[in-house]
Design a protein around this motif. Sequence first.
Motif, short mmCIF file in Angstrom:
data_model
loop_
_atom_site.label_atom_id
_atom_site.label_comp_id
_atom_site.label_asym_id
_atom_site.label_seq_id
_atom_site.Cartn_x
_atom_site.Cartn_y
_atom_site.Cartn_z
N PHE A 1 -59.21 1.61 -88.14
CA PHE A 1 -58.39 2.61 -87.48
C PHE A 1 -57.69 2.01 -86.27
O PHE A 1 -58.12 1.00 -85.72
CB PHE A 1 -59.21 3.85 -87.08
CG PHE A 1 -60.30 3.58 -86.08
CD1 PHE A 1 -60.04 3.62 -84.72
CD2 PHE A 1 -61.60 3.31 -86.51
CE1 PHE A 1 -61.05 3.40 -83.80
CE2 PHE A 1 -62.61 3.08 -85.58
CZ PHE A 1 -62.34 3.12 -84.23
N ARG A 2 -56.60 2.65 -85.89
CA ARG A 2 -55.84 2.23 -84.72
C ARG A 2 -55.98 3.29 -83.64
O ARG A 2 -55.67 4.47 -83.87
CB ARG A 2 -54.37 2.05 -85.09
CG ARG A 2 -53.48 1.62 -83.91
CD ARG A 2 -52.05 1.38 -84.34
NE ARG A 2 -51.41 2.58 -84.86
CZ ARG A 2 -51.05 2.76 -86.13
NH1 ARG A 2 -51.29 1.82 -87.02
NH2 ARG A 2 -50.47 3.87 -86.52
N GLU B 1 -57.93 9.97 -79.94
CA GLU B 1 -57.34 10.18 -81.25
C GLU B 1 -57.13 8.82 -81.91
O GLU B 1 -56.81 7.84 -81.24
CB GLU B 1 -56.00 10.89 -81.13
CG GLU B 1 -56.12 12.36 -80.79
CD GLU B 1 -54.78 13.08 -80.85
OE1 GLU B 1 -53.74 12.39 -80.75
OE2 GLU B 1 -54.78 14.30 -81.02
N THR C 1 -55.79 6.69 -85.71
CA THR C 1 -55.07 6.73 -86.98
C THR C 1 -55.84 5.92 -88.00
O THR C 1 -56.08 4.72 -87.79
CB THR C 1 -53.65 6.16 -86.81
OG1 THR C 1 -52.94 6.92 -85.84
CG2 THR C 1 -52.90 6.21 -88.14
N TYR C 2 -56.25 6.56 -89.09
CA TYR C 2 -56.98 5.86 -90.16
C TYR C 2 -56.02 4.96 -90.91
O TYR C 2 -54.93 5.37 -91.33
CB TYR C 2 -57.61 6.89 -91.10
CG TYR C 2 -58.14 6.31 -92.39
CD1 TYR C 2 -59.30 5.54 -92.41
CD2 TYR C 2 -57.47 6.53 -93.59
CE1 TYR C 2 -59.78 5.00 -93.59
CE2 TYR C 2 -57.95 6.01 -94.78
CZ TYR C 2 -59.10 5.24 -94.78
OH TYR C 2 -59.57 4.72 -95.95
N TYR D 1 -54.59 18.53 -85.51
CA TYR D 1 -54.29 17.42 -86.40
C TYR D 1 -52.78 17.29 -86.61
O TYR D 1 -52.07 18.28 -86.82
CB TYR D 1 -54.97 17.60 -87.75
CG TYR D 1 -54.62 16.51 -88.74
CD1 TYR D 1 -55.04 15.20 -88.52
CD2 TYR D 1 -53.85 16.79 -89.86
CE1 TYR D 1 -54.70 14.20 -89.41
CE2 TYR D 1 -53.51 15.78 -90.75
CZ TYR D 1 -53.95 14.48 -90.52
OH TYR D 1 -53.60 13.49 -91.39
N GLU E 1 -52.06 2.44 -94.19
CA GLU E 1 -51.04 1.80 -93.37
C GLU E 1 -51.46 0.35 -93.19
O GLU E 1 -52.60 -0.02 -93.47
CB GLU E 1 -50.90 2.48 -92.01
CG GLU E 1 -50.43 3.92 -92.06
CD GLU E 1 -50.20 4.49 -90.66
OE1 GLU E 1 -49.99 3.69 -89.73
OE2 GLU E 1 -50.23 5.72 -90.53
N ALA F 1 -55.21 5.74 -80.69
CA ALA F 1 -53.99 6.35 -80.19
C ALA F 1 -54.24 6.84 -78.77
O ALA F 1 -54.90 6.17 -77.99
CB ALA F 1 -53.54 7.48 -81.12
#
Length: 354
Positions: free
Chosen positions: A185-186, A206, A208-209, A267, A231, A188
């Motif tokens: 994950f990244r 938060e 990002t998967y 979300y 991604e 955020a």
Amino acid sequence: MTTMRKTIISLLFALSGAAGVAHADTLAMQDNAPDRYVVVKGDTLWGISGHFLKQPWRWPEIWNLNREQIKNPHWIYPGDVVVLDRSGATPRLKLLKNERAGSNGEVKLSPRIRASDLDNDAVPSIPLTSIQPFLNKPLVVEENELLTAPRVAAGPDDRVVFAVGDKIYAVNMPDPKVGDVYQAFRPAQPLFDPKDPDHKRVIGHEVTYLGDVVVEKPGQVVTLRVKTSKEEIGIGARLVKANEAQYLNYAPHAPDRDVHGLVVSAYGSVAEAGPMTTLVINLGAGDGMDVGTVLATWKAGRPIKKESSNEPDLFTPNERTGNLFIYRVFPHFSYGLLLDSTEPVNVADEVTNP
């Protein structure tokens, strides 16, 4: 003490809670409540109850079940018939089982308590498809988890982003084993606790998967292979060990104490959340949240415009906007599904006992 009396006492205790959060008001029936309802594929316990009750989350009361009995209620299936019994002092629901019934078609409800995935065609409490993506993938991670998470440090060449099939290397991974699957994950934006007046206390981040990676060779520098990619996975991506998605199909219930929290995020970073949107709130396990907790969402009062400086500060009344079903709980925050709402829910809206 008779079994029936024990059941009644257990029910009253489960509904009142240790902090005295009681539901002494009478169950409000729908004006056009049917005498019976045939369960169909795609139904939820919340939706079925909505045919009979104005407050669908209170269906355990009309079934006369206590808190332990309603955990994982794998006992209603398509084809079953829910019957409204009006013969007693208070209405009750009964179940006529399709093809599994006895000679008179009626069965005694004895739900089994199971901690497993929802299987077969059993009717879930809430729409499973709306929460499935969040059952085993991160949406928000704790501050400490982010700081200590293993990270992608390199690839086999000078590239900085990777896709399915690529080999990557990670560091800071405790006790890796061949075949272990990790989610990339990244990070955020940080999520600040709305209760903090200085807006400095971070309760999570938060994320990002990005995809899944699998361990091929353990070591101080771990060799992994990108298994799936939503991604591109880049240098610096964080990793968290994947857990099997497990949906505990708890029935809805009020908190066991008075609670007051706030919506932290929605979300997709939507500004105005509607039904079937996952919300993150700043209440977690330490605040009494567990799977199945139902909370009311509220729009805070708006200031009344003054015509003179002598007028007091006045606000419009808080307005209830919807019901939030908690389905995943962490130490300091929880995920909840907004099941219904009369108007959009925004960040910093209030959540309380229903």
